[in-house]
Design an enzyme around this catalytic site. Structure first.
Site, PDB file in Angstrom:
ATOM      1  N   LYS A 136       3.188   0.970  -3.935  1.00 26.43           N
ATOM      2  CA  LYS A 136       2.622   1.477  -5.192  1.00 26.43           C
ATOM      3  C   LYS A 136       3.705   1.681  -6.247  1.00 26.43           C
ATOM      4  O   LYS A 136       3.576   1.250  -7.382  1.00 26.43           O
ATOM      5  CB  LYS A 136       1.906   2.830  -4.984  1.00 26.43           C
ATOM      6  CG  LYS A 136       0.789   2.832  -3.989  1.00 26.43           C
ATOM      7  CD  LYS A 136       0.178   4.217  -3.833  1.00 26.43           C
ATOM      8  CE  LYS A 136       1.121   5.277  -3.288  1.00 26.43           C
ATOM      9  NZ  LYS A 136       1.593   5.031  -1.909  1.00 26.43           N
ATOM     10  N   ARG A 194      -5.005  11.652  -5.076  1.00 30.59           N
ATOM     11  CA  ARG A 194      -4.859  11.445  -3.642  1.00 30.59           C
ATOM     12  C   ARG A 194      -5.982  12.099  -2.864  1.00 30.59           C
ATOM     13  O   ARG A 194      -6.008  11.994  -1.637  1.00 30.59           O
ATOM     14  CB  ARG A 194      -3.535  12.052  -3.180  1.00 30.59           C
ATOM     15  CG  ARG A 194      -2.441  11.028  -2.927  1.00 30.59           C
ATOM     16  CD  ARG A 194      -1.246  11.794  -2.403  1.00 30.59           C
ATOM     17  NE  ARG A 194      -0.307  10.979  -1.705  1.00 30.59           N
ATOM     18  CZ  ARG A 194       0.791  10.474  -2.252  1.00 30.59           C
ATOM     19  NH1 ARG A 194       1.049  10.655  -3.512  1.00 30.59           N
ATOM     20  NH2 ARG A 194       1.629   9.777  -1.513  1.00 30.59           N
ATOM     21  N   ARG A 230      13.149   1.944   3.760  1.00 31.22           N
ATOM     22  CA  ARG A 230      13.177   2.435   2.370  1.00 31.22           C
ATOM     23  C   ARG A 230      14.390   3.336   2.161  1.00 31.22           C
ATOM     24  O   ARG A 230      14.715   4.170   2.997  1.00 31.22           O
ATOM     25  CB  ARG A 230      11.895   3.215   2.042  1.00 31.22           C
ATOM     26  CG  ARG A 230      11.982   3.886   0.672  1.00 31.22           C
ATOM     27  CD  ARG A 230      10.638   4.112   0.027  1.00 31.22           C
ATOM     28  NE  ARG A 230       9.847   5.161   0.653  1.00 31.22           N
ATOM     29  CZ  ARG A 230       8.633   5.508   0.229  1.00 31.22           C
ATOM     30  NH1 ARG A 230       8.078   4.897  -0.806  1.00 31.22           N
ATOM     31  NH2 ARG A 230       7.965   6.466   0.855  1.00 31.22           N
ATOM     32  N   ARG A 260      14.673   9.165   2.772  1.00 28.66           N
ATOM     33  CA  ARG A 260      13.978  10.419   2.430  1.00 28.66           C
ATOM     34  C   ARG A 260      13.598  11.144   3.714  1.00 28.66           C
ATOM     35  O   ARG A 260      13.185  10.513   4.676  1.00 28.66           O
ATOM     36  CB  ARG A 260      12.696  10.096   1.647  1.00 28.66           C
ATOM     37  CG  ARG A 260      12.869  10.158   0.156  1.00 28.66           C
ATOM     38  CD  ARG A 260      11.714   9.495  -0.585  1.00 28.66           C
ATOM     39  NE  ARG A 260      10.386   9.961  -0.204  1.00 28.66           N
ATOM     40  CZ  ARG A 260       9.259   9.476  -0.740  1.00 28.66           C
ATOM     41  NH1 ARG A 260       9.312   8.523  -1.658  1.00 28.66           N
ATOM     42  NH2 ARG A 260       8.091   9.938  -0.352  1.00 28.66           N
ATOM     43  N   ARG A 285       1.830  11.362   7.731  1.00 29.25           N
ATOM     44  CA  ARG A 285       1.428  10.967   6.374  1.00 29.25           C
ATOM     45  C   ARG A 285       0.346   9.893   6.402  1.00 29.25           C
ATOM     46  O   ARG A 285      -0.545   9.888   5.563  1.00 29.25           O
ATOM     47  CB  ARG A 285       2.649  10.482   5.583  1.00 29.25           C
ATOM     48  CG  ARG A 285       3.597  11.625   5.262  1.00 29.25           C
ATOM     49  CD  ARG A 285       4.917  11.136   4.749  1.00 29.25           C
ATOM     50  NE  ARG A 285       4.807  10.531   3.440  1.00 29.25           N
ATOM     51  CZ  ARG A 285       5.713   9.698   2.926  1.00 29.25           C
ATOM     52  NH1 ARG A 285       6.776   9.356   3.625  1.00 29.25           N
ATOM     53  NH2 ARG A 285       5.546   9.228   1.736  1.00 29.25           N
TER      54      ARG A 285
HETATM   55  P1  ADP Z   1       4.907   3.564  -2.162  1.00 28.39           P
HETATM   56  O1  ADP Z   1       5.222   3.973  -3.580  1.00 28.39           O
HETATM   57  O2  ADP Z   1       3.530   3.017  -2.016  1.00 28.39           O
HETATM   58  O3  ADP Z   1       5.191   4.652  -1.176  1.00 28.39           O
HETATM   59  P2  ADP Z   1       7.286   1.834  -2.369  1.00 28.39           P
HETATM   60  O4  ADP Z   1       7.040   1.065  -3.629  1.00 28.39           O
HETATM   61  O5  ADP Z   1       8.284   2.915  -2.408  1.00 28.39           O
HETATM   62  O6  ADP Z   1       5.867   2.353  -1.779  1.00 28.39           O
HETATM   63  O7  ADP Z   1       7.657   0.773  -1.231  1.00 28.39           O
HETATM   64  C1  ADP Z   1       7.961   1.205   0.100  1.00 28.39           C
HETATM   65  C2  ADP Z   1       9.168   0.418   0.627  1.00 28.39           C
HETATM   66  O8  ADP Z   1       8.797  -0.948   0.836  1.00 28.39           O
HETATM   67  C3  ADP Z   1      10.330   0.385  -0.350  1.00 28.39           C
HETATM   68  O9  ADP Z   1      11.532   0.372   0.412  1.00 28.39           O
HETATM   69  C4  ADP Z   1      10.159  -0.928  -1.100  1.00 28.39           C
HETATM   70  O10 ADP Z   1      11.404  -1.459  -1.556  1.00 28.39           O
HETATM   71  C5  ADP Z   1       9.531  -1.829  -0.036  1.00 28.39           C
HETATM   72  N1  ADP Z   1       8.521  -2.749  -0.572  1.00 28.39           N
HETATM   73  C6  ADP Z   1       7.661  -2.561  -1.620  1.00 28.39           C
HETATM   74  N2  ADP Z   1       6.851  -3.634  -1.794  1.00 28.39           N
HETATM   75  C7  ADP Z   1       7.188  -4.531  -0.808  1.00 28.39           C
HETATM   76  C8  ADP Z   1       6.702  -5.841  -0.442  1.00 28.39           C
HETATM   77  N3  ADP Z   1       5.700  -6.437  -1.113  1.00 28.39           N
HETATM   78  N4  ADP Z   1       7.289  -6.440   0.612  1.00 28.39           N
HETATM   79  C9  ADP Z   1       8.301  -5.840   1.303  1.00 28.39           C
HETATM   80  N5  ADP Z   1       8.797  -4.609   1.009  1.00 28.39           N
HETATM   81  C10 ADP Z   1       8.251  -3.952  -0.036  1.00 28.39           C
HETATM   82  P1  ADP Z   2       4.745   7.696  -1.218  1.00 26.32           P
HETATM   83  O1  ADP Z   2       5.242   6.962  -2.453  1.00 26.32           O
HETATM   84  O2  ADP Z   2       5.533   7.351  -0.043  1.00 26.32           O
HETATM   85  O3  ADP Z   2       3.268   7.558  -1.005  1.00 26.32           O
HETATM   86  P2  ADP Z   2       5.021   9.981  -2.873  1.00 26.32           P
HETATM   87  O4  ADP Z   2       6.389   9.902  -3.412  1.00 26.32           O
HETATM   88  O5  ADP Z   2       3.897   9.493  -3.733  1.00 26.32           O
HETATM   89  O6  ADP Z   2       5.008   9.216  -1.496  1.00 26.32           O
HETATM   90  O7  ADP Z   2       4.678  11.457  -2.428  1.00 26.32           O
HETATM   91  C1  ADP Z   2       5.522  12.191  -1.584  1.00 26.32           C
HETATM   92  C2  ADP Z   2       4.822  13.486  -1.193  1.00 26.32           C
HETATM   93  O8  ADP Z   2       4.555  14.263  -2.371  1.00 26.32           O
HETATM   94  C3  ADP Z   2       3.466  13.305  -0.525  1.00 26.32           C
HETATM   95  O9  ADP Z   2       3.568  13.089   0.870  1.00 26.32           O
HETATM   96  C4  ADP Z   2       2.815  14.657  -0.846  1.00 26.32           C
HETATM   97  O10 ADP Z   2       3.313  15.690  -0.016  1.00 26.32           O
HETATM   98  C5  ADP Z   2       3.303  14.940  -2.254  1.00 26.32           C
HETATM   99  N1  ADP Z   2       2.385  14.423  -3.284  1.00 26.32           N
HETATM  100  C6  ADP Z   2       2.642  13.436  -4.191  1.00 26.32           C
HETATM  101  N2  ADP Z   2       1.569  13.228  -4.970  1.00 26.32           N
HETATM  102  C7  ADP Z   2       0.604  14.090  -4.555  1.00 26.32           C
HETATM  103  C8  ADP Z   2      -0.743  14.352  -4.939  1.00 26.32           C
HETATM  104  N3  ADP Z   2      -1.343  13.678  -5.938  1.00 26.32           N
HETATM  105  N4  ADP Z   2      -1.424  15.321  -4.278  1.00 26.32           N
HETATM  106  C9  ADP Z   2      -0.859  16.012  -3.298  1.00 26.32           C
HETATM  107  N5  ADP Z   2       0.386  15.803  -2.861  1.00 26.32           N
HETATM  108  C10 ADP Z   2       1.130  14.858  -3.478  1.00 26.32           C
END
Ligand code: ADP
Ligand code: ADP
Ligand code: ZN
Length: 214
Positions: free
Chosen positions: A13, A88, A127, A160, A171
């Site tokens: 995302k 979420r 990541r 992280r 999660r």
């Molecule tokens: P989210 O915001 O949904 O938690 P991230 O954008 O941080 O996800 O992506 C999670 C991990 O996967 C990061 O280390 C990112 O660089 C990697 N990643 C994101 N998109 C892809 C993809 N299409 N293929 C492989 N790795 C990806």
């Molecule tokens: P990821 O990109 O891996 O999905 P985020 O960086 O979006 O993770 O979020 C990290 C953490 O922050 C989540 O696991 C949650 O604890 C909290 N968080 C982020 N956004 C929200 C939301 N909209 N509602 C509740 N908790 C949130």
């Protein structure tokens, strides 16, 4: 253009939201980034959020809804924005719809980045996040130029705490239980767009730009 990114933790995302924000010149609003900035600055919100985040749980709706509603009402959001990590939960989605309706606005697209749980586990392990600017990398799929160092600001890259395997499983459970229902919610609203998040980063982005147009 008002866009919501849906998908499991690690689905990509944030990666896609940043590319969308750059291409369409709209703000990227990540609630996870906002919480991490608050933790870093030692604010009350950061202290409260951290206890939930460390356990892989969602921060309670009341700590996140007002923050986002205030943010999207700011001037730089007038031309649209991409929300990453919010909503979420169903109550968050309802609160957003209500706040936007009061402004005569609505969400245009909910983009669901689909990645099976099996792929998520390995993605999260690779990541790396910058301690300075929050930029995200992947050791294999989005590697920095120099190992362990941020391309943008030169600071250190870390795994992280909530990306450690023991927390990722929790999660994912939380995602399936509390966030996945949003897929039906936005399908019913007629704005859901599903994309295959297992493709290469640039291919996923290509699909998204075809959906958004131009
Ligand atoms: P989210 O915001 O949904 O938690 P991230 O954008 O941080 O996800 O992506 C999670 C991990 O996967 C990061 O280390 C990112 O660089 C990697 N990643 C994101 N998109 C892809 C993809 N299409 N293929 C492989 N790795 C990806
Ligand atoms: P990821 O990109 O891996 O999905 P985020 O960086 O979006 O993770 O979020 C990290 C953490 O922050 C989540 O696991 C949650 O604890 C909290 N968080 C982020 N956004 C929200 C939301 N909209 N509602 C509740 N908790 C949130
Ligand atoms: Zn950095």
């Amino acid at each position: 253009m008002k866009i919501i990114m849906l998908g499991a933790p690690g689905a990509g995302k944030g990666t896609q939201a940043k590319k969308i924000a750059a291409k369409y010149d709209i703000p990227h609003i990540s609630t996870g980034d906002i919480f991490r900035a608050n933790i870093k600055n030692g604010t009350d919100l950061g202290k409260k959020a951290k206890t939930y985040m460390d356990q892989g749980l969602l921060v309670p709706d009341e700590l996140v809804v007002d923050l986002v509603v205030d943010r999207v009402a700011q001037d730089d959001c007038a031309g649209g924005y991409v929300l990453d990590g919010f909503p979420r939960t169903i109550p968050q989605a309802e609160a957003l719809d209500k706040a936007l309706a009061a402004l005569g606005q609505k969400v245009d697209y909910a983009i669901d980045v689909e990645v099976p749980d099996e792929n998520i586990i390995s993605r999260m392990g690779g990541r790396r996040a910058c301690v300075g600017c929050g930029a995200t990398y992947h050791m294999e799929y989005a590697a920095p130029k120099a190992e362990g160092i941020c391309d943008t600001c030169g600071k250190e890259l870390i795994l992280r705490d909530d990306d450690k395997p023991e927390t990722v499983g929790k999660r994912l459970d939380v995602y399936h239980e509390q966030t996945q229902p949003l897929i039906d919610y936005y399908a019913s609203a007629g704005i859901l767009k599903e994309v295959d998040g297992t493709a290469d980063i640039n291919d996923v982005f290509q699909t998204i730009t075809e959906i958004l147009g131009a």
